[in-house]
Design an enzyme around this catalytic site. Structure first.
Site, PDB file in Angstrom:
ATOM      1  N   LYS A  13       0.948  -1.305  -0.017  1.00  0.00           N
ATOM      2  CA  LYS A  13      -0.077  -0.100   0.026  1.00  0.00           C
ATOM      3  C   LYS A  13       0.959   1.329   0.155  1.00  0.00           C
ATOM      4  CE  LYS A  13      -2.096  -0.801   3.822  1.00  0.00           C
ATOM      5  NZ  LYS A  13      -1.657  -2.170   4.400  1.00  0.00           N
ATOM      6  N   ARG A  88      -9.397   0.645   9.010  1.00  0.00           N
ATOM      7  CA  ARG A  88      -8.772  -0.560   9.303  1.00  0.00           C
ATOM      8  C   ARG A  88      -9.922  -1.708  10.014  1.00  0.00           C
ATOM      9  NH1 ARG A  88      -3.125   0.139   8.912  1.00  0.00           N
ATOM     10  NH2 ARG A  88      -2.100  -1.253  10.031  1.00  0.00           N
ATOM     11  N   ARG A 127      11.287  -5.451   4.060  1.00  0.00           N
ATOM     12  CA  ARG A 127      10.996  -3.900   4.051  1.00  0.00           C
ATOM     13  C   ARG A 127      12.088  -3.017   4.999  1.00  0.00           C
ATOM     14  NH1 ARG A 127       4.819  -2.394   5.028  1.00  0.00           N
ATOM     15  NH2 ARG A 127       5.224  -3.527   7.062  1.00  0.00           N
ATOM     16  N   ARG A 163      11.363  -1.080  10.472  1.00  0.00           N
ATOM     17  CA  ARG A 163      10.311  -0.754  11.644  1.00  0.00           C
ATOM     18  C   ARG A 163      10.278  -1.456  12.625  1.00  0.00           C
ATOM     19  NH1 ARG A 163       4.851   0.090   8.305  1.00  0.00           N
ATOM     20  NH2 ARG A 163       4.142  -0.934  10.115  1.00  0.00           N
ATOM     21  N   ARG A 174      -0.318  -8.597  13.644  1.00  0.00           N
ATOM     22  CA  ARG A 174      -0.559  -7.647  12.491  1.00  0.00           C
ATOM     23  C   ARG A 174      -1.551  -8.415  11.584  1.00  0.00           C
ATOM     24  NH1 ARG A 174       4.561  -4.971  11.157  1.00  0.00           N
ATOM     25  NH2 ARG A 174       3.247  -3.659   9.547  1.00  0.00           N
TER      26      ARG A 174
END
Ligand code: AMP
Length: 277
Positions: A13, A88, A127, A163, A174
């Protein structure tokens, strides 16, 4: 254009939003980025959000909605926006409906980025975010190479950080929260006739092409490329002497040999393997 990008953590996203910002000229509103900024600035909101974020749970609706209400009130959103990571859950989706109704700015589309579970886990592991310019890279799918290798803020190579919530335990939570709370939004927006689903696996450029296509945004490169004359017309314009010379050159050149049929891979082997569900 007012759109929502829906998708599990790691579905791309953020990366696709950045590309949409460049091509459509509308701002990206990422609740994750806004919350991370609040945490690093040590604001009240950041302090209240931190614990949920660290454990992979959703931050309280009232905090997120207050933040979104404020952001959508800013003038740059008049020409449109990309909501990334919001809504969400169903309560947030209903609240967004009411807010946009009051602003007379209904959504144009909701795009669901579809990615296989195993691929999501791999992507999250790769990431990285630049500590200076905030650009998101993926060591596996979109590493900082070529023109993207230098940070536009420091003019040095990007300082890539992972992160804190991209660790194995938090990622599992998550993904579970996504399935339980966010996935129901697919049916919610499908029932409203707003949902578009795209395959978000494969190359980043390929996903961008599919995204632009469903949103009707012209491909920047195709628009910028000068038009070529059709092949036949161009060939007709060649003088007879040039044509004869080309024929001689072709005749003199050794023919490229094709591999024997057995050595070539069957067409089925070149296709992408079926995705696991
Ligand atoms: P993201 O960057 O979108 O993956 O978000 C990182 C974390 O921020 C999430 O795991 C949540 O803890 C929190 N968060 C982001 N957006 C929302 C939202 N719309 N509602 C609740 N929590 C959120």
């Amino acid at each position: 254009m007012r759109i929502v990008l829906l998708g599990a953590p790691g579905s791309g996203k953020g990366t696709q939003s950045q590309r949409l910002v460049e091509r459509a000229g509308i701002p990206q509103i990422s609740t994750g980025d806004l919350l991370r900024a609040a945490v690093s600035q040590g604001t009240d909101l950041g302090r209240q959000a931190k614990e949920a974020m660290d454990s992979g749970r959703l931050v309280d609706d009232s905090l997120v909605l207050g933040m979104i209400r404020e952001r959508l009130g800013e003038p740059d959103t008049r020409k449109g926006f990309i909501l990334d990571g919001f809504p969400r859950n169903l309560a947030q989706a209903h609240a967004l409906d009411h807010l946009l109704e009051a602003l007379r700015q209904p959504l144009d589309a909701v795009v669901q980025l579809e990615v296989d579970y195993g691929e999501l886990v791999k992507r999250i592991a790769g990431r990285r975010t630049c500590a200076d310019c905030g650009r998101v890279f993926n060591l596996l799918t979109s590493p900082p190479t070529g023109a993207a290798a230098q940070c536009p803020v420091t003019h040095a190579p990007h300082r890539l950080l992972q992160r804190p919530d991209d660790n194995e335990t938090t990622v599992a939570e998550r993904l579970r929260v996504y399935d339980e709370k966010t996935r129901p939004l697919i049916d919610f927006y499908r029932a409203r006739g707003l949902l578009k689903v795209i395959d978000a696996e494969g190359s980043v450029d390929g996903v961008t092409r599919r995204l632009m296509q469903v949103l009707g945004v012209p491909a920047a490169r195709a628009a910028a490329r000068p038009k070529r004359a059709p092949r036949k017309a161009a060939a007709k314009k060649r003088p007879a002497r040039a044509k004869a010379a080309a024929k001689r050159t072709r005749a003199a050149a050794p023919r490229k040999r094709r591999a024997p049929a057995k050595a070539r891979r069957p067409a089925t082997a070149r296709r992408r393997p079926a995705r696991r569900r």
